[in-house]
Design an enzyme around this catalytic site. Structure first.
Site, PDB file in Angstrom:
ATOM      1  N   ASP A  53      -6.118   7.253  -9.510  1.00  7.85           N
ATOM      2  CA  ASP A  53      -5.733   8.445 -10.599  1.00  7.85           C
ATOM      3  C   ASP A  53      -4.634   7.827 -11.367  1.00  7.85           C
ATOM      4  O   ASP A  53      -4.380   7.827 -12.594  1.00  7.85           O
ATOM      5  CB  ASP A  53      -5.067   9.455  -9.847  1.00  7.85           C
ATOM      6  CG  ASP A  53      -4.835  10.638 -10.939  1.00  7.85           C
ATOM      7  OD1 ASP A  53      -5.693  11.076 -11.573  1.00  7.85           O
ATOM      8  OD2 ASP A  53      -3.655  11.114 -10.749  1.00  7.85           O
ATOM      9  N   GLU A 125     -12.406   7.666  -9.296  1.00  6.48           N
ATOM     10  CA  GLU A 125     -11.199   7.279  -9.152  1.00  6.48           C
ATOM     11  C   GLU A 125     -10.607   6.172  -7.839  1.00  6.48           C
ATOM     12  O   GLU A 125      -9.839   5.493  -7.760  1.00  6.48           O
ATOM     13  CB  GLU A 125      -9.862   8.579  -9.123  1.00  6.48           C
ATOM     14  CG  GLU A 125      -9.996   9.229 -10.384  1.00  6.48           C
ATOM     15  CD  GLU A 125      -9.122  10.408 -10.535  1.00  6.48           C
ATOM     16  OE1 GLU A 125      -8.667  10.497 -11.719  1.00  6.48           O
ATOM     17  OE2 GLU A 125      -8.861  11.058  -9.596  1.00  6.48           O
TER      18      GLU A 125
END
Length: 231
Positions: A53, A125
């Site tokens: 992320d 992610e």
């Protein structure tokens, strides 16, 4: 369980071979799967997702900073949000067939985890995090540019497609927009809705999703692409 052929297939898809295959396996491992293992428990994807992320935010910010030298921070933040939001990442993941590689516990599987946009987006992610650890920032960047930042205009439309479709239709006086459920699939606990969007009497697009709202959004996106062809 992920097989060696599964790992090779995904590596071939993204064009990168992992030195540490366990990182890729971890990226596809949900906590529900880990919790059901009695011995030889492996880590789940959550730490990799945390890292990925951060890498995604940094690289997408760099991309927008360089591409739009005249845009202000607020404008770039809005564009970035449309590119990396949960629905957009889940949409991107369709090209990667992330669902096929998920390692889920029986309970999560039974409640439709394989189709949850939140899990799919998190695993995208996590893959970015795994690539960062195994191949460095450049491999993460290649993946992000290829699968997340490839079609910036489309992703901005996708993130707010219903509103954009409304503006297009009103601007061209095309008539009323109507969304209709045109099908339902799967068991009650894991239902997929198919929605058609009509402008006037013509069907301009269809979309599927775990919720009616998600299906409507995808149908609207398809309708926008169709209307752009007509111009």
């Amino acid at each position: 369980m992920l097989s060696e052929s599964d790992i090779s297939k995904f590596e071939n898809t993204i064009g990168y071979t992992f030195e540490d295959k366990s990182l890729l396996i971890q990226a596809f491992t949900h906590s529900s799967f880990v919790n059901e293992q009695k011995i030889n428990k492996k880590p789940d994807y959550e730490r990799l997702e945390f890292l990925g992320d951060a890498v995604l935010e940094m690289l997408s910010s760099e991309y927008l900073f360089k591409k739009y030298p005249d845009k202000k921070e607020g404008e770039m933040s809005k564009i970035r949000a449309s590119l990396v939001c949960e629905p957009a990442l889940a949409f991107d993941a369709e090209k990667l067939d992330i669902r096929h590689y998920m390692q889920l516990g029986k309970g999560e599987e039974a409640t439709g985890g394989r189709n949850k946009e939140s899990i799919i987006a998190d695993m995208v992610e996590a893959v970015i995090g795994a690539l960062f650890l195994d191949g460095g920032i450049e491999e993460s960047k290649k993946f992000i540019y290829k699968y997340v930042l490839t079609n910036e205009e489309s992703m901005q439309m996708f993130s707010d497609s219903k509103s954009i479709l409304q503006e297009i239709v009103q601007g061209q006086n095309m008539g009323q927009i109507r969304y209709e459920i045109c099908g339902e699939r799967g068991p009650e606990h894991d239902k997929i809705f198919d929605v058609c969007v009509f402008v006037g009497d013509k069907n301009f697009g269809e979309g599927s999703g775990k919720t009616k709202k998600a299906a409507e959004q995808k149908a609207a996106y398809k309708a926008i692409l169709e209307l752009k062809k007509i111009k």
